[in-house]
Design a protein around this motif. Structure first.
Motif, PDB file in Angstrom:
ATOM      1  N   HIS A   1       0.778  -1.163  -0.143  1.00 50.41           N
ATOM      2  CA  HIS A   1       0.011   0.179  -0.028  1.00 50.41           C
ATOM      3  C   HIS A   1       0.685   1.213  -0.034  1.00 50.41           C
ATOM      4  O   HIS A   1       0.682   2.188  -0.741  1.00 50.41           O
ATOM      5  CB  HIS A   1      -0.902   0.123   1.253  1.00 50.41           C
TER       6      HIS A   1
ATOM      7  N   GLU B   1       1.227   4.188  -2.873  1.00 48.85           N
ATOM      8  CA  GLU B   1       1.290   5.663  -2.866  1.00 48.85           C
ATOM      9  C   GLU B   1       2.426   6.453  -3.164  1.00 48.85           C
ATOM     10  O   GLU B   1       2.354   7.544  -3.708  1.00 48.85           O
ATOM     11  CB  GLU B   1       0.764   5.897  -1.390  1.00 48.85           C
TER      12      GLU B   1
ATOM     13  N   TYR C   1      -4.144   4.723  -7.313  1.00 41.01           N
ATOM     14  CA  TYR C   1      -5.101   4.149  -6.824  1.00 41.01           C
ATOM     15  C   TYR C   1      -6.213   3.611  -8.138  1.00 41.01           C
ATOM     16  O   TYR C   1      -7.313   3.883  -8.491  1.00 41.01           O
ATOM     17  CB  TYR C   1      -6.327   4.845  -6.000  1.00 41.01           C
TER      18      TYR C   1
ATOM     19  N   SER D   1      -6.294  -1.323  -6.323  1.00 36.86           N
ATOM     20  CA  SER D   1      -7.151  -0.631  -5.268  1.00 36.86           C
ATOM     21  C   SER D   1      -8.191  -1.692  -4.792  1.00 36.86           C
ATOM     22  O   SER D   1      -8.400  -1.764  -3.950  1.00 36.86           O
ATOM     23  CB  SER D   1      -7.937   0.723  -5.715  1.00 36.86           C
ATOM     24  N   THR D   2      -8.669  -2.478  -5.805  1.00 38.07           N
ATOM     25  CA  THR D   2      -9.764  -3.394  -5.438  1.00 38.07           C
ATOM     26  C   THR D   2      -8.997  -4.616  -4.651  1.00 38.07           C
ATOM     27  O   THR D   2      -9.445  -4.995  -3.712  1.00 38.07           O
ATOM     28  CB  THR D   2     -10.320  -3.876  -6.837  1.00 38.07           C
TER      29      THR D   2
ATOM     30  N   LEU E   1      -6.435  -4.111  -3.039  1.00 40.88           N
ATOM     31  CA  LEU E   1      -6.154  -3.615  -1.404  1.00 40.88           C
ATOM     32  C   LEU E   1      -7.318  -3.725  -0.608  1.00 40.88           C
ATOM     33  O   LEU E   1      -7.118  -3.913   0.678  1.00 40.88           O
ATOM     34  CB  LEU E   1      -5.798  -2.320  -1.496  1.00 40.88           C
TER      35      LEU E   1
ATOM     36  N   VAL F   1      -9.219   3.245   1.336  1.00 37.58           N
ATOM     37  CA  VAL F   1      -8.798   3.010  -0.063  1.00 37.58           C
ATOM     38  C   VAL F   1      -9.920   3.338  -1.157  1.00 37.58           C
ATOM     39  O   VAL F   1      -9.639   3.915  -2.111  1.00 37.58           O
ATOM     40  CB  VAL F   1      -8.469   1.731  -0.237  1.00 37.58           C
TER      41      VAL F   1
ATOM     42  N   LYS G   1     -10.678   6.936  -1.582  1.00 34.13           N
ATOM     43  CA  LYS G   1      -9.579   7.655  -2.434  1.00 34.13           C
ATOM     44  C   LYS G   1      -9.687   7.585  -3.921  1.00 34.13           C
ATOM     45  O   LYS G   1      -9.044   8.094  -4.607  1.00 34.13           O
ATOM     46  CB  LYS G   1      -8.412   7.319  -1.757  1.00 34.13           C
ATOM     47  N   MET G   2     -10.412   6.316  -4.162  1.00 33.21           N
ATOM     48  CA  MET G   2     -10.549   5.945  -5.578  1.00 33.21           C
ATOM     49  C   MET G   2     -11.210   6.970  -6.411  1.00 33.21           C
ATOM     50  O   MET G   2     -12.448   7.381  -6.188  1.00 33.21           O
ATOM     51  CB  MET G   2     -11.285   4.496  -5.651  1.00 33.21           C
TER      52      MET G   2
ATOM     53  N   LYS H   1     -14.727   3.990  -9.816  1.00 33.22           N
ATOM     54  CA  LYS H   1     -14.841   2.605  -9.235  1.00 33.22           C
ATOM     55  C   LYS H   1     -15.699   1.814 -10.271  1.00 33.22           C
ATOM     56  O   LYS H   1     -16.784   2.466 -10.818  1.00 33.22           O
ATOM     57  CB  LYS H   1     -15.474   2.437  -7.878  1.00 33.22           C
TER      58      LYS H   1
ATOM     59  N   THR I   1     -15.246  -3.213  -7.708  1.00 37.87           N
ATOM     60  CA  THR I   1     -14.583  -2.534  -6.542  1.00 37.87           C
ATOM     61  C   THR I   1     -15.860  -2.524  -5.831  1.00 37.87           C
ATOM     62  O   THR I   1     -15.641  -2.808  -4.543  1.00 37.87           O
ATOM     63  CB  THR I   1     -14.122  -1.359  -7.098  1.00 37.87           C
TER      64      THR I   1
END
Length: 367
Positions: free
Chosen positions: A106, A110, A116, A121-122, A124, A140, A143-144, A147, A151
């Motif tokens: 993670h 960043e 992301y 991201s999914t 994560l 997370v 912040k995307m 989606k 997600t």
């Protein structure tokens, strides 16, 4: 694969693409050891070849090996980490509970400007949810910048498996309001959310919307969610009716859900019938015998317990030991029942102290 290896060995001008292709071929056919041997022989590697080996490990269920290889590469900085490589490692971390490694990824996301991306991201979100860190998963998700349905589905299921049932259902409703079309996986997530909260009417409403609104034919997993829900709610007869109405043959997981519901609520006769059916359906599944044997033990029917144990022995079946795990200094340690592999004297000393304290408290209470 024999022909592929022959072509590989006879080609004097093989390049990194040839090496990577053969590694992928081995992994696709479950020949993980051969793939790793070839990987170790490679004169040079790039992010594609590394990703092929790591994802091959994950695809075949060698999660710890995937993480160890990633750690080796991380320490020597041999290759650049691609998004697909990090996704594979995150999946392995989610399966084993390797929280520190997933957390490091993670931070890598960043620092290296992955912005992301959806797939990463999914992964994560799924990782944090399976490690019980639902707050991190939500962060997370928020912040995307964009989606997709995958997600949203991962976040809904993540909330459901962490006991955030109402939030999971509300998130599904929010997804619908935004105009996104849920898929079969999304409904598994939201039905799971209903399951844990014993929201029977809400589950049936959503189950009906699958076909009527979105044209999604329920899969066996959806029926499994519904049977489990009804069994937990002690609606055993209703669960049996639903099983009979299923358009496909119910599998062991569905019958097991019904059996668990019967055992939880004390429906002994039904549990016995379902348990015997499960053994006929999956004669090599040791867990089915253990469940039925435990039920007989609670009834004091030791003859049946002995009979089941005898059948298991004759069929050469061994029970799968329960286990738990803990991560210490980046290493995931696995502990089995009556495990003697870890010679941590401090652990045994602490357990003995706790045992003595429990006995003392029991004596005081009796007095």
């Amino acid at each position: 694969m024999e022909l592929a290896r022959q072509v590989f060995d006879e080609n004097v001008r093989i390049n990194i693409v040839c090496w990577t292709s053969l590694i992928s071929g081995y992994c696709s056919n479950g020949m993980v050891n051969e793939a790793r041997k070839l990987f170790d022989e490679m004169p040079t590697r790039n992010e594609v070849s590394v990703s092929a080996m790591v994802s091959g490990y994950v695809w075949n269920g060698y999660f710890n090996e995937a993480i160890r290889l990633f750690q080796e590469l991380k320490n020597c900085c041999a290759v650049r980490f691609s998004g697909s490589l990090l996704v594979s490692v995150l999946n392995a971390c989610a399966a084993t509970g390797a929280f520190e490694d997933g957390k490091w990824i993670h931070s890598c996301v960043e620092m290296n400007g992955f912005d992301y991306e959806i797939e990463l991201s999914t992964a994560l979100i799924d990782f944090y949810a399976k490690c019980g860190q639902i707050k991190n998963a939500v962060e997370v998700f928020s912040k995307m910048p964009f989606k997709d349905v995958t997600t949203w589905s991962a976040m809904i299921l993540g909330l459901a498996i962490n006991g955030e049932n109402e939030r999971g259902i509300k998130l599904f409703e929010e997804m619908e309001k935004k105009g996104l079309t849920p898929n079969a996986v999304t409904f598994i997530g939201v039905l799971t959310a209903c399951n844990h909260k014993i929201l029977v009417s809400e589950a049936f409403r959503l189950f009906g919307r699958m076909g009527k609104v979105y044209g999604i034919a329920p899969l066996i997993e959806h029926y499994g969610c519904m049977v489990d829900l009804l069994a937990r709610a002690e609606l055993i007869k209703e669960a049996m009716i639903l099983i009979k109405l299923m358009p496909m043959k119910p599998d062991g997981a569905i019958w097991s859900s019904l059996l668990n519901g019967c055992l939880i609520h004390g429906h002994v006769e039904m549990a016995e019938k379902v348990g015997k059916h499960l053994i006929q359906l999956e004669p090599q599944h040791s867990g089915r015998y253990v469940l039925l044997a435990n039920m007989y033990a609670t009834k004091g029917n030791w003859d049946e317990v002995i009979s089941l144990r005898k059948i298991m022995k004759e069929r050469g079946m061994a029970t799968v030991s329960a286990w738990s795990s803990i991560e210490l200094d980046g290493i995931v340690h696995k502990f089995f029942v009556d495990d003697k592999t870890y010679s941590f004297s401090s652990i045994h000393k602490s357990l003995n102290q706790l045992h003595e304290q429990f006995e003392y408290c029991s004596t005081v209470d009796d007095a």
